[in-house]
Design a protein around this motif. Structure first.
Motif, PDB file in Angstrom:
ATOM      1  N   CYS A   6      -0.772   1.211  -6.561  1.00  0.00           N
ATOM      2  CA  CYS A   6       0.319   0.875  -5.635  1.00  0.00           C
ATOM      3  C   CYS A   6      -0.158   0.075  -4.424  1.00  0.00           C
ATOM      4  O   CYS A   6       0.664  -0.391  -3.628  1.00  0.00           O
ATOM      5  CB  CYS A   6       0.973   2.140  -5.112  1.00  0.00           C
ATOM      6  N   CYS A  10       2.299  -1.199  -1.472  1.00  0.00           N
ATOM      7  CA  CYS A  10       2.642   0.057  -0.805  1.00  0.00           C
ATOM      8  C   CYS A  10       3.224  -0.236   0.576  1.00  0.00           C
ATOM      9  O   CYS A  10       2.524  -0.752   1.442  1.00  0.00           O
ATOM     10  CB  CYS A  10       1.396   0.935  -0.684  1.00  0.00           C
ATOM     11  N   PHE A  13       1.356   0.705   3.960  1.00  0.00           N
ATOM     12  CA  PHE A  13       0.322  -0.138   4.557  1.00  0.00           C
ATOM     13  C   PHE A  13       0.799  -1.532   4.903  1.00  0.00           C
ATOM     14  O   PHE A  13       0.268  -2.175   5.786  1.00  0.00           O
ATOM     15  CB  PHE A  13      -0.892  -0.210   3.632  1.00  0.00           C
ATOM     16  N   TYR A  31      -7.499   7.900   0.505  1.00  0.00           N
ATOM     17  CA  TYR A  31      -6.538   8.018  -0.603  1.00  0.00           C
ATOM     18  C   TYR A  31      -6.537   6.784  -1.518  1.00  0.00           C
ATOM     19  O   TYR A  31      -6.809   6.893  -2.709  1.00  0.00           O
ATOM     20  CB  TYR A  31      -5.124   8.230  -0.052  1.00  0.00           C
ATOM     21  N   CYS A  32      -6.244   5.654  -0.965  1.00  0.00           N
ATOM     22  CA  CYS A  32      -5.984   4.468  -1.790  1.00  0.00           C
ATOM     23  C   CYS A  32      -7.214   3.982  -2.547  1.00  0.00           C
ATOM     24  O   CYS A  32      -7.100   3.429  -3.627  1.00  0.00           O
ATOM     25  CB  CYS A  32      -5.461   3.331  -0.937  1.00  0.00           C
ATOM     26  N   ASN A  36      -6.179   8.810  -5.205  1.00  0.00           N
ATOM     27  CA  ASN A  36      -4.737   8.745  -4.944  1.00  0.00           C
ATOM     28  C   ASN A  36      -3.992   9.968  -5.495  1.00  0.00           C
ATOM     29  O   ASN A  36      -2.831  10.174  -5.161  1.00  0.00           O
ATOM     30  CB  ASN A  36      -4.128   7.451  -5.475  1.00  0.00           C
ATOM     31  N   CYS A  39      -2.627  11.843  -2.715  1.00  0.00           N
ATOM     32  CA  CYS A  39      -1.724  11.126  -1.804  1.00  0.00           C
ATOM     33  C   CYS A  39      -0.274  11.579  -2.012  1.00  0.00           C
ATOM     34  O   CYS A  39       0.238  11.542  -3.138  1.00  0.00           O
ATOM     35  CB  CYS A  39      -1.836   9.623  -2.056  1.00  0.00           C
ATOM     36  N   PRO A  59       0.596   9.650   3.722  1.00  0.00           N
ATOM     37  CA  PRO A  59      -0.213  10.034   2.561  1.00  0.00           C
ATOM     38  C   PRO A  59      -0.700  11.476   2.606  1.00  0.00           C
ATOM     39  O   PRO A  59      -0.902  12.099   1.570  1.00  0.00           O
ATOM     40  CB  PRO A  59      -1.398   9.059   2.615  1.00  0.00           C
TER      41      PRO A  59
HETATM   42  S1  SF4 Z   1      -2.851   5.987  -2.415  1.00  0.00           S
HETATM   43 FE1  SF4 Z   1      -0.810   6.394  -1.576  1.00  0.00          FE
HETATM   44  S2  SF4 Z   1      -0.678   5.275   0.346  1.00  0.00           S
HETATM   45 FE2  SF4 Z   1      -2.376   4.416  -0.874  1.00  0.00          FE
HETATM   46  S3  SF4 Z   1      -1.502   2.701  -1.996  1.00  0.00           S
HETATM   47 FE3  SF4 Z   1      -1.417   4.504  -3.308  1.00  0.00          FE
HETATM   48  S4  SF4 Z   1       0.635   5.343  -2.953  1.00  0.00           S
HETATM   49 FE4  SF4 Z   1       0.203   3.943  -1.243  1.00  0.00          FE
END
Ligand code: SF4
Length: 72
Positions: A6, A10, A13, A31-32, A36, A39, A59
């Motif tokens: 994502c 996303c 961000f 997270y990303c 994830n 998240c 997140p």
């Molecule tokens: S980890 Fe979560 S905040 Fe990061 S890109 Fe993926 S969905 Fe978006």
């Protein structure tokens, strides 16, 4: 682990964190770009799809993610 699928689109961000770049980088690293599955946004995305993810869901807010899932 590979980057979250994502990441490119996303809204968290690309919109919400624009004024908080340091915090955004911390979340992104945790997270990303690392895991994830922890998240909150990704959890909702996986189960309910992108439209169900609140734009302002952080997140790290798994409690809210679980409420969103419970109410679906
Ligand atoms: S980890 Fe979560 S905040 Fe990061 S890109 Fe993926 S969905 Fe978006």
């Amino acid at each position: 682990m590979a980057d979250c699928e994502c990441l490119g689109g996303c809204p968290f961000f690309n919109d919400k964190m624009a004024s908080m770049p340091t915090m955004a980088e911390m979340y992104k690293h945790k997270y990303c770009k690392t895991d994830n599955s922890e998240c909150a946004r990704f959890v909702v995305f996986k189960q309910l799809g992108k439209p169900a993810v609140p734009a302002d869901l952080y997140p790290n807010d798994l409690d809210r993610a679980n409420r969103v899932l419970a109410e679906a």
